[in-house]
Design a protein around this motif. Structure first.
Motif, PDB file in Angstrom:
ATOM      1  N   LYS A  66      44.912  40.750  36.146  1.00  0.00           N
ATOM      2  CA  LYS A  66      44.121  39.584  36.519  1.00  0.00           C
ATOM      3  C   LYS A  66      42.633  39.911  36.638  1.00  0.00           C
ATOM      4  N   THR A  67      41.817  38.869  36.671  1.00  0.00           N
ATOM      5  CA  THR A  67      40.378  39.124  36.830  1.00  0.00           C
ATOM      6  C   THR A  67      40.117  39.827  38.150  1.00  0.00           C
ATOM      7  N   GLY A  68      39.161  40.718  38.100  1.00  0.00           N
ATOM      8  CA  GLY A  68      38.774  41.422  39.322  1.00  0.00           C
ATOM      9  C   GLY A  68      39.801  42.425  39.800  1.00  0.00           C
ATOM     10  N   SER A  69      40.641  42.912  38.868  1.00  0.00           N
ATOM     11  CA  SER A  69      41.600  43.922  39.289  1.00  0.00           C
ATOM     12  C   SER A  69      41.144  45.298  38.831  1.00  0.00           C
ATOM     13  N   GLY A  70      39.907  45.388  38.416  1.00  0.00           N
ATOM     14  CA  GLY A  70      39.334  46.699  38.134  1.00  0.00           C
ATOM     15  C   GLY A  70      39.505  47.195  36.714  1.00  0.00           C
ATOM     16  N   LYS A  71      39.927  46.334  35.803  1.00  0.00           N
ATOM     17  CA  LYS A  71      40.143  46.781  34.422  1.00  0.00           C
ATOM     18  C   LYS A  71      38.856  47.290  33.801  1.00  0.00           C
ATOM     19  N   THR A  72      37.885  46.406  33.805  1.00  0.00           N
ATOM     20  CA  THR A  72      36.641  46.737  33.120  1.00  0.00           C
ATOM     21  C   THR A  72      35.972  47.954  33.748  1.00  0.00           C
ATOM     22  N   VAL A  73      35.926  47.964  35.053  1.00  0.00           N
ATOM     23  CA  VAL A  73      35.218  49.047  35.719  1.00  0.00           C
ATOM     24  C   VAL A  73      35.931  50.380  35.489  1.00  0.00           C
ATOM     25  N   SER A  74      37.262  50.337  35.469  1.00  0.00           N
ATOM     26  CA  SER A  74      38.003  51.575  35.234  1.00  0.00           C
ATOM     27  C   SER A  74      37.753  52.096  33.827  1.00  0.00           C
TER      28      SER A  74
END
Length: 412
Positions: A66-74
């Motif tokens: 989901k959005t804001g679950s840290g995908k992009t940042v990880s």
DNA sequence: CACCGTTCAGTTGAACTAAGCAACGGAATTCGG
DNA sequence: GAATTCCGTTGCTTAGTTCAACTGAACGGTGGA
């Protein structure tokens, strides 16, 4: 008079102690030194991507959560570390990140490849005029010029595939067999798990060589994240007791969206600062929540193309007209009003076919609620409702009227 | 009363068109000798 | 005569249009109980 007032304002502004020590840590693009509660996923990504350091092609990865679950940042965290090692050891690895959702940048096959070529090899590719094959060729040749591995991160890949089909992924993965020196590998990021169901199985298997799931954060995890960010971002002792838990609770309510929690805290800080408060109080969180929502909606409305705005205005008009009676209306009604507005605003009307699409898109944006219903023998249509918080209606309406230069009288 | 064909008002998919753009190649122009 | 500029042609993408097939449940008619 204004001048004097402003001078005073800026001087005060300069003198005023900021609550923030390093506000950057609260911004979306910031990548923290350490990422909480995502060790497992980061390790997985790192393991899969590690072969790039030996110039071998890593498996393609499909990431969802989901959005804001840290995908992009990880992903960014991992890739940046890889790039660092690669630079130190002089390994020819390129990793580029593209958000497919951005309109006019990467929402079609042509534009995506053009953008990749631009970012990775600084090739200038015109916005239109070339055959897509030609763009592939430019990209292909630039890529195969030297021995290297290119990793392309496609964020919100579902948007791209929904709009322009899955050939892109197929083509990109197939390129590998023709490359002599270089290799390319994809990382697809999506917040919609089910989207995997309606892509070609061939594509799915090639993109999803490895799948990684990012579960939503729970409230405690969000608290940890906030604490760590706040440590960097805010000065000591500016956050009052209970502020962080409250932010976390707000965000956890919405499927554990950490980005939202961070935004909330940042805006709360900004509001506190503006109020010249020495601390961030719980009250500021509530204000921030409202401000974020307001800003988001206003921003969406303002940045829509004219046709979208005028469509939305037509819906406003209908809503206005039918205040006490019925609350929803149909595509046909909207089109009638729309057609009426167009000449007044000096805009060439669009066909109902297109309007139907626009309504669907407005629905996606969350500005309206439009679901297809069948009214039995009385046909089939979309049932449309405004889905904006009531306290914003007037404001949004005025923005629309201003944007398309229509007179307020229209509504009287 | 249950079942079933009809019907309507859009929805949705696909083919098509117009507007912009780039590349190409030939014609016209410029330029130095 | 060579180099450069200009211009028309062709072929591309993309946003939007046109065309037409498709949709799904309420209506109302039919037949059975």
């Amino acid at each position: 008079m204004v001048k004097k007032g402003l001078n005073g304002f800026f001087e005060k502004f300069l003198k005023q102690e900021s609550l923030f020590a390093n506000k950057k840590a609260m911004q979306n693009v910031y990548i923290p030194q350490e990422i909480d509660h995502r060790d497992e996923q980061i390790n997985q990504i790192a393991e899969i991507l590690a072969p790039v350091l030996k110039l071998e092609k890593p498996s393609n990865i499909f990431i969802y959560g989901k959005t804001g679950s840290g995908k992009t940042v990880s992903v960014k965290y991992t890739t940046e570390n890889i790039l660092k090692v690669a630079r130190e050891n002089d390994i020819n690895v390129k990793i580029i990140y593209i958000n497919c959702k951005l309109k006019k940048v990467a929402d079609t096959e042509y534009r995506l490849i053009a953008e990749v070529a631009r970012m990775a090899f600084e090739k200038e590719i015109p916005a239109t005029g070339l055959p897509t094959d030609e763009v592939y060729k430019i990209f292909f040749e630039a890529l195969d010029e030297e021995e290297q591995v290119l990793v392309v991160v496609l964020d919100e890949i579902d948007q791209l595939i929904k709009k322009s089909g899955d050939d892109i992924i197929y083509n990109l993965t197939r390129i590998n067999s023709e490359l002599k020196k270089a290799q390319i590998s994809l990382i697809g990021i999506s917040n919609d798990y089910f989207f995997a169901n309606y892509i070609d199985p061939r594509v799915k298997s090639s993109l999803g060589e490895e799948e990684i799931l990012f579960p939503p954060y729970n409230a405690l995890q969000i608290q940890d994240i906030l604490k760590n960010r706040a440590k960097v971002a805010f000065k000591q002792n500016v956050l009052e007791e209970g502020v962080i838990p409250k932010c976390a609770a707000f965000a956890a309510r919405e499927h554990g969206d950490a980005r939202r929690a961070i935004d909330l805290l940042r805006v709360a800080g900004e509001l506190a600062e503006r109020e010249k408060s020495l601390t961030v109080k719980i009250k500021h969180i509530d204000d921030a929540e409202e401000k974020i929502e307001r800003d988001r909606i206003i921003d969406i409305v303002k940045t829509q193309p004219k046709q979208f705005q005028i469509t939305l205005l037509a819906i406003f008009y209908l809503f206005h007209k039918s205040k006490s009676k019925k609350k929803e209306f149909y595509t046909g009604d909207v089109y009638d009003v729309y057609k009426d507005f167009c000449p007044k605003a000096g805009i060439r009307p669009i066909t109902q076919r297109r309007l139907s699409d626009i309504i669907a898109e407005l629905d996606m944006l969350g500005l309206i609620n439009a679901k297809v219903i069948s009214k039995g023998r009385f046909g089939r249509t979309r049932e449309i409702q405004l889905s904006l918080p009531t306290h914003l209606l007037g404001k949004v309406q005025n923005i629309l009227l201003k944007e398309i230069e229509l007179d307020k009288k229209l509504f009287e």
